[in-house]
Design an enzyme around this catalytic site. Structure first.
Site, PDB file in Angstrom:
ATOM      1  CG  ASP A  42      -2.178  -0.765   1.047  1.00 12.41           C
ATOM      2  OD1 ASP A  42      -2.588  -0.956  -0.106  1.00 12.41           O
ATOM      3  OD2 ASP A  42      -2.770  -1.193   2.058  1.00 12.41           O
TER       4      ASP A  42
ATOM      5  NE  ARG B  58      -4.605  -1.823  -4.573  1.00 11.17           N
ATOM      6  CZ  ARG B  58      -4.257  -2.195  -3.339  1.00 11.17           C
ATOM      7  NH1 ARG B  58      -3.952  -1.276  -2.428  1.00 11.17           N
ATOM      8  NH2 ARG B  58      -4.195  -3.468  -3.012  1.00 11.17           N
TER       9      ARG B  58
ATOM     10  N   GLY C  83      -6.153   8.505  -4.193  1.00  7.00           N
ATOM     11  CA  GLY C  83      -5.406   8.964  -3.028  1.00  7.00           C
ATOM     12  C   GLY C  83      -6.350   9.427  -1.936  1.00  7.00           C
TER      13      GLY C  83
END
Length: 309
Positions: free
Chosen positions: A135, A185, A189
């Site tokens: 991530d 990915r 945001g």
């Protein structure tokens, strides 16, 4: 207008305590987070897979400044991966890892610790028959995260990346990462970023997202289109067709609890549709970012504050 105040609430321990004890707020939590345990995460995964969907699981936590907590996060992921393999779900479910949850923010040797911890999770994922995606967090960690990604991909080239279209730099990062075998990915945001590094207007973020989509879908990698926006989904589908992308050479991603019927529709239409499933006790910061993305959720939140007795 509501985005910044909501994100500031994410840092309030007092509000977190209040929210977690309120029935309506608890309903908001469970609509976005299926539970706090490995068992609850695996059960949610099983239900989604039964619906023809894929899954990526995030054990919630970030900004860890305690080595023992970072190690506990690694152990939680290993336990999760073992359960996914045991249940025969690993072919449809991967994991998403925030590097700050596994030591990136620790003083002195944080990057080294995060790299070794992430490597351990990647090894467990490969043994289980699945993958890891790193991530992306706020802009201050972008260079560090991409540097750790490069190191991990030497041994685990299947490790996925995440890029955020709101950052000015992201189109260039897409070009760098759009190579064969590279899973990327693309999301808009969810962090409050300064004007110096990020687009501030929604239209500008959308335009950046489309530019980045073009780079990724025209490239040789495996794009993961993370958006709930119907316009972006349609644009991504059109671009995939333009660039000769077959189903299975890219995928769509959405968050658990958001547009579930659309998730099922995409899956039934033959698209790879992956649901981002967060779980664990550290759900508060995640929930606040979701509310910032969808301020209509604030109505339920405020109603529960007012009605608390």
């Amino acid at each position: 207008m509501l985005r910044q105040p909501i994100l500031l609430l994410a840092k309030s321990d007092a509000v977190k305590k209040l929210v977690s004890t309120m029935p309506v707020s608890s309903g908001i939590v469970t609509s976005h987070v299926p539970g706090e345990t490995t068992e609850s995460a695996v059960e949610a995964t099983s239900r989604l897979v039964d619906d023809g969907l894929h899954v990526t699981l995030d054990f919630l936590g970030e900004d860890t400044l305690d080595l023992a907590q970072a190690e506990a996060t690694v152990a939680a992921y290993k336990d999760l991966l073992a359960e996914l393999a045991k249940r025969g779900l690993a072919s449809k479910a991967e994991v998403s890892v925030k590097l700050s949850a596994v030591g990136q923010a620790l003083p002195d040797s944080g990057e080294k610790i995060a790299l070794e911890n992430a490597r351990e999770i990647c090894r467990a994922a490969r043994n289980a028959g699945t993958t890891v995606t790193l991530d992306m967090e706020d802009h201050t960690t972008t260079d560090s995260t991409l540097g750790i990604l490069r190191e991990l991909r030497k041994d685990f080239p299947e490790t996925g990346a995440v890029l955020q279209a709101m950052l000015h730099r992201t189109e260039a990062d897409c070009r760098t990462l759009a190579y064969e075998g590279s899973r990327v990915r693309l999301c808009k945001g969810a962090y409050h970023e300064p004007e110096s590094v990020a687009f501030q207007e929604r239209l500008d973020v959308d335009k950046s997202y489309v530019r980045c989509l073009k780079v990724l879908l025209a490239g040789q990698g495996y794009p993961m289109v993370a958006s709930h926006d119907p316009r972006m989904i349609q644009i991504a589908s059109s671009l995939a067709s333009r660039y000769g992308r077959r189903a299975g050479t890219y995928e769509f991603q959405m968050l658990y609890g958001i547009r579930p019927e659309e998730q099922k529709r995409l899956g039934a239409a033959g698209e790879t549709m992956r649901v981002y499933v967060p779980y664990g006790q550290e759900w508060y910061g995640y929930l606040m970012r979701r509310m910032a993305e969808r301020p209509q959720n604030l109505t339920f939140f405020l109603r529960s504050l007012i009605s608390k007795k």
